[in-house]
Design an enzyme around this catalytic site. Structure first.
Site, PDB file in Angstrom:
ATOM      1  N   ASP A  99       0.836  -1.196   0.000  1.00  0.00           N
ATOM      2  CA  ASP A  99       0.000   0.000   0.000  1.00  0.00           C
ATOM      3  C   ASP A  99       0.878   1.256   0.000  1.00  0.00           C
ATOM      4  OD1 ASP A  99      -2.189  -1.637   0.116  1.00  0.00           O
ATOM      5  OD2 ASP A  99      -2.508  -1.373   2.274  1.00  0.00           O
ATOM      6  N   ALA A 100       0.308   2.364  -0.449  1.00  0.00           N
ATOM      7  CA  ALA A 100       1.071   3.617  -0.530  1.00  0.00           C
ATOM      8  C   ALA A 100       1.657   4.012   0.821  1.00  0.00           C
ATOM      9  CB  ALA A 100       0.189   4.736  -1.077  1.00  0.00           C
TER      10      ALA A 100
END
Length: 227
Positions: A99-100
């Protein structure tokens, strides 16, 4: 090797983009228009828009992914990408996703066969995460993580869980479902506030600061291939 895979290995484009080039008639093999089902042999001559292309050497890179970067080659929202952090002559793409806001170990390569193996659940590649969570997980909560918890897409496989601090947990698993660690911890009542992957397939981040990367040693590549 299928033509789209050849173009990806040559650093021309992703396989999906390569398919678009082929369908647009921009790719030839030995002077003939390439097709989606064309296979390329070692002595074949491949050209894109009349310019010859050649395979790049197989490359394997370990990146310490920083927060705020997306695990793609490009982002329509203009966010920084992990591919943009790796200044390498070969075009490499990430194996799996983080995930970012998740940091940590991320492998990038142009070896499609190995990437497929590592991403396949059959090979049970170990991923080790450190998670800071809300609340203080009890022994019972850790036990539930180890036994497997029920998620909306089915129960998870057993994992290894241990407490590092009152609100910090290490979780080792072999699956790779979307947002799995966050979903598992939320399922036992402790949503994640920060997530870091400190080990992937036996590779650690020793010596790498966030945003830094290195090429794998030949011995490391061999271990990955022999999993």
């Amino acid at each position: 090797m299928r033509l789209n895979a050849y173009l990806a290995r040559a650093g021309v484009a992703s396989r999906r983009k390569a398919d678009e080039l082929i369908k647009a008639g921009r790719v030839t093999v030995n002077g003939e228009p390439g097709q989606l089902n064309t296979f390329v042999q070692r002595r074949d001559r491949v050209e894109v828009d009349g310019a010859p292309v050649e395979l790049q050497p197989l490359t394997y890179v370990l990146l310490h992914k920083p927060a705020g970067t997306v695990t793609t080659a490009s982002d329509p929202q203009g966010r920084p990408t992990v591919v943009g952090l790796v200044d390498h002559a070969a075009r490499v793409v990430p194996v799996g996703r983080l995930d970012a806001d998740t940091t940590g170990a991320l492998l990038l390569t142009n070896d499609g066969e190995l990437a497929h193996r590592l991403a396949h659940p059959r090979y049970e590649v170990e991923k080790v995460y450190e998670a800071e969570v809300e609340g203080e997980p009890s022994d019972e909560a850790l036990g539930r993580l180890e036994q497997g918890v029920e998620l909306d897409d089915g129960p998870t496989a057993p994992a290894r869980a241990r407490r590092l601090a009152p609100r910090r947990v290490e979780l080792s698993l072999h699956e790779g479902r979307k947002h799995q660690v966050k979903r598992m911890l939320a399922a036992v009542g402790h949503p994640v506030t920060r997530l870091h992957r400190n080990r992937y397939a036996g590779l650690t981040l020793e010596g790498l600061e966030p945003g830094q990367w290195r090429e794998l040693e030949p011995s490391e590549v061999e271990r990955l291939r022999n999993r």
